[in-house]
Design a protein around this motif. Sequence first.
Motif, short mmCIF file in Angstrom:
data_model
loop_
_atom_site.label_atom_id
_atom_site.label_comp_id
_atom_site.label_asym_id
_atom_site.label_seq_id
_atom_site.Cartn_x
_atom_site.Cartn_y
_atom_site.Cartn_z
N UNK A 27 0.71 -1.43 -0.29
CA UNK A 27 -0.30 0.31 -0.08
C UNK A 27 0.90 1.18 0.42
N UNK A 28 0.13 2.34 -0.18
CA UNK A 28 0.99 3.97 -0.58
C UNK A 28 0.01 4.50 0.84
N UNK A 29 0.56 5.51 1.03
CA UNK A 29 -0.40 6.57 1.61
C UNK A 29 0.08 7.82 0.86
N UNK A 30 -1.08 8.42 0.53
CA UNK A 30 -1.64 9.34 -0.17
C UNK A 30 -1.47 11.38 1.19
N UNK A 31 -1.44 12.02 0.79
CA UNK A 31 -1.31 13.35 0.92
C UNK A 31 -2.30 14.16 -0.10
N UNK A 81 3.38 11.80 -7.83
CA UNK A 81 1.90 12.32 -7.90
C UNK A 81 0.67 11.42 -8.44
N UNK A 82 -0.20 11.49 -7.72
CA UNK A 82 -1.15 10.16 -8.27
C UNK A 82 -2.64 10.76 -7.85
N UNK A 83 -3.04 9.57 -8.60
CA UNK A 83 -4.78 10.41 -8.24
C UNK A 83 -4.93 8.49 -7.98
N UNK A 84 -6.17 8.60 -7.34
CA UNK A 84 -6.73 7.47 -6.51
C UNK A 84 -7.73 7.02 -6.01
N UNK A 98 -0.43 -4.33 -7.99
CA UNK A 98 -1.79 -4.94 -9.14
C UNK A 98 -0.94 -6.75 -9.05
N UNK A 99 -1.93 -7.11 -9.66
CA UNK A 99 -1.71 -8.76 -9.56
C UNK A 99 -1.81 -9.32 -11.47
N UNK A 100 -3.09 -7.92 -11.79
CA UNK A 100 -2.68 -8.15 -13.89
C UNK A 100 -2.79 -6.83 -13.79
N UNK A 101 -2.95 -7.38 -15.17
CA UNK A 101 -3.48 -6.05 -16.01
C UNK A 101 -4.85 -5.92 -16.16
N UNK A 102 -5.70 -7.02 -15.45
CA UNK A 102 -7.04 -7.01 -15.90
C UNK A 102 -7.27 -6.35 -14.30
N UNK A 103 -6.75 -5.94 -13.52
CA UNK A 103 -7.58 -5.72 -11.44
C UNK A 103 -7.57 -3.69 -12.40
N UNK A 104 -7.91 -3.43 -11.94
CA UNK A 104 -8.87 -2.34 -11.84
C UNK A 104 -7.73 -0.86 -10.80
N UNK A 105 -7.11 -0.47 -11.61
CA UNK A 105 -5.79 -0.27 -10.11
C UNK A 105 -7.02 0.71 -9.26
N UNK A 106 -6.08 1.61 -8.14
CA UNK A 106 -6.16 1.99 -6.57
C UNK A 106 -6.36 3.31 -6.99
N UNK A 107 -4.72 2.93 -7.52
CA UNK A 107 -3.87 4.15 -7.68
C UNK A 107 -2.88 4.09 -8.96
N UNK A 108 -2.86 5.45 -9.59
CA UNK A 108 -2.55 5.60 -10.93
C UNK A 108 -1.93 6.68 -10.99
N UNK A 109 -0.73 6.74 -11.72
CA UNK A 109 0.66 7.97 -12.25
C UNK A 109 -0.48 8.97 -12.79
N UNK A 110 0.16 10.31 -11.61
CA UNK A 110 -0.46 11.09 -12.65
C UNK A 110 0.52 11.76 -13.63
#
Length: 325
Positions: A27-31, A81-84, A98-110
Motif C-alpha cells: 500500500x501507499x499513503x497519499x497526501x 503525484x498520483x490519483x486514487x 497490481x496482480x494483473x493488467x485486468x485488475x482495476x488500479x486503485x492508485x495511478x500515476x499522474x
Amino acid sequence: MQRVIKPAGQFNIQLEDVPVPEPGPGEVRIKAVRSLISRGSEIGARYTRTHAVSPEIMGYSLAGTVDVLGAGVDCYDIGDPVVALAPHAEYAVRPAVLSSTAEQPQVFPILDGVDFDQAPYWPLVAGAVTWVDIEEIGNNDTVVILGQGLVGSLMLQVARHNGQGRLIAVDALESRCALAEEFGADAVVNAAAEDPVAALRRLTRGAGADIVVYAVGGPAGLAVFDQGLDMLAPGGLLHLIGLYEDAPLPLSSGKIQRRKILGGYYGEGIGSGTAYRAMQLLRNGAIQTERMTTHRMPFTEAARAFDLLYNNMGEALGVLLDWEA
C-alpha cells in the motif's frame, strides 16, 4: 487528519478528526491535494440518505502525492503525484501493487502535463472510456446521450474524441446544453424547451437512435428512461448507466421488443490499459475539465459544496475540494 463524513441524518455532512492512517504491505499513503465530488453517487446514494454512510465510500476521486510507502512497494517513490479511488480526506491509504493488467488500479500515476485540478476526473474518465468501448459505436450510428452531468458529459467527450457516430446530447439545464454544444455534440436538445422524443424523431427523420445512453439517474430518471425507450430504433441498444431512482424503472415489454438493454460495465472492466487511456485523454486536452469545473472550495466548506451540488444543479457541475487551503 480531517476527513469528510456523513453521519445519520439527511444532508448531514461534517468533518471528523481521526488519526493519520499507516500503509500496510503493498500500500501507499497519499497526501491529498484535490478531490472531486461525484454528484451521482455522492448526492444520490450518500447525501440524501437518512442513514449513516461509511467514511470509506464518501468520495472516490482524490489526487495528491505519495508520502509513505508500504513494504514491498517499488513502483512509486515518495513525492510522486498520483490519483486514487479514495474518499475525501487529508490522507488516504490504498493498494498500489497490481496482480494483473485486468485488475482495476486503485492508485495511478499522474502523467506529466496533467495538473491536480484535472487528475481527480480520472476515475470517471476511465469509466466513460469503458462505457463507450462497450457500445461499439459505428461510424453511421446515431447516439443519444440522455443527461449531461459529469458522466454524460465525459461520455460525450470520449465519443467525440473517438470520432465515430452522430452524437446528440439531451439535458434540461441550459448551462449543460451549452457545454454539450461546446464539447462537440452534433445536435443538442433542451428537454425543458421541447419534447425530447419529438426532437429526436425530427433529427432522425423518424428513424430513431441506434444507441441511447441513459446517464440521468435519480428520481428524474424515471421519466427520462421511458423517453429513452421511445427514442430507440428497432435493433438499437439502450445503455443503462444512471442509478438511484428509488423506484423501479418503467420497462414496457412492448417498447423493448427488437431492442437491447445493457447494464453499466457488462462484460468489461477498467484494467491498466483503460486507466492509461483515460489519463492520456486528460493530458491531450480531449477532456475539458477546466470547463466542467464550476467551483473550487476549501475542504472546510465541504458541507456547503454538497449543498451547492444538490440545490443548484444549473450552477454547479464539477466541484473540487482543495486540501491545501
